[in-house]
Every structure is written in C-alpha cells, then in structure tokens.
Design a protein around this motif. Sequence first.
Motif, PDB file in Angstrom:
ATOM      1  N   GLU A 190       1.056  -1.082  -0.034  1.00 20.09           N
ATOM      2  CA  GLU A 190       0.056   0.124   0.014  1.00 20.09           C
ATOM      3  C   GLU A 190       0.823   1.328  -0.039  1.00 20.09           C
ATOM      4  O   GLU A 190       0.493   2.396  -0.536  1.00 20.09           O
ATOM      5  N   ALA A 227       0.621  -0.242  -9.722  1.00 19.78           N
ATOM      6  CA  ALA A 227      -0.312  -0.861  -8.756  1.00 19.78           C
ATOM      7  C   ALA A 227      -1.753  -0.852  -8.839  1.00 19.78           C
ATOM      8  O   ALA A 227      -2.205  -2.275  -8.758  1.00 19.78           O
ATOM      9  N   ALA A 228      -2.353  -0.192  -9.671  1.00 24.01           N
ATOM     10  CA  ALA A 228      -3.726  -0.224 -10.384  1.00 24.01           C
ATOM     11  C   ALA A 228      -3.664  -1.462 -11.072  1.00 24.01           C
ATOM     12  O   ALA A 228      -4.516  -2.291 -11.144  1.00 24.01           O
ATOM     13  N   ARG A 230      -3.158  -4.831  -9.164  1.00 23.01           N
ATOM     14  CA  ARG A 230      -4.265  -5.061  -8.256  1.00 23.01           C
ATOM     15  C   ARG A 230      -5.615  -5.416  -9.212  1.00 23.01           C
ATOM     16  O   ARG A 230      -6.320  -5.856  -8.732  1.00 23.01           O
ATOM     17  N   ASP A 265      -6.555 -16.943  -5.380  1.00 22.52           N
ATOM     18  CA  ASP A 265      -5.805 -15.608  -5.440  1.00 22.52           C
ATOM     19  C   ASP A 265      -5.239 -15.352  -4.138  1.00 22.52           C
ATOM     20  O   ASP A 265      -5.469 -15.005  -3.178  1.00 22.52           O
ATOM     21  N   SER A 293      -3.309 -12.798  -3.798  1.00 22.83           N
ATOM     22  CA  SER A 293      -3.171 -11.319  -3.327  1.00 22.83           C
ATOM     23  C   SER A 293      -4.293 -11.258  -2.029  1.00 22.83           C
ATOM     24  O   SER A 293      -4.170 -10.506  -1.271  1.00 22.83           O
TER      25      SER A 293
END
Length: 77
Positions: free
Chosen positions: A3, A19-20, A23, A42, A44
Amino acid sequence: MGENLTDSVYYGMFDESSAALIRALPARFRTLAEKYGCAFVDGSAVTAAKCSDQIHLTAEEHAVLGRLIADKLRELL
C-alpha cells in the motif's frame, strides 16, 4: 504490491498506475481460469500486506501463499 509504494526503493520503476494494473490481475486471471476450466487461487487475498519493500513477499507471506496453494491442490485431488 504494498500500500505504501511511494516509500519503496522501487518507486519510479513502479508507480500508482503499476499498482492499479497489478491489483486488477486477480479478477482477470479468475476470468481466464473460469473460461478455460482451470483452478484458481487468489494469492493477493493473503499476501502483500507486509512487503518490506512494497514489492517482494516476506518469508511469512511466502509460507501463507504456499499453504493456500497446497489447500487448493488437496481440494482438487
């Protein structure tokens, strides 16, 4: 990706747009897995919270990811 990317030594190589994109990958991979009948986990969802450099997983996160994958494999077998 962590983050606090702006605190990373990798900032500049990776930025907010990176980062976008990263994600968005889990949803895209899930869609592809469903389309082609492949298993999906997943990672993440259980990792990247403590990335000391905002990019690389800690040893603890690697262990959590390994357990997630192992659980999925047990489910499939």
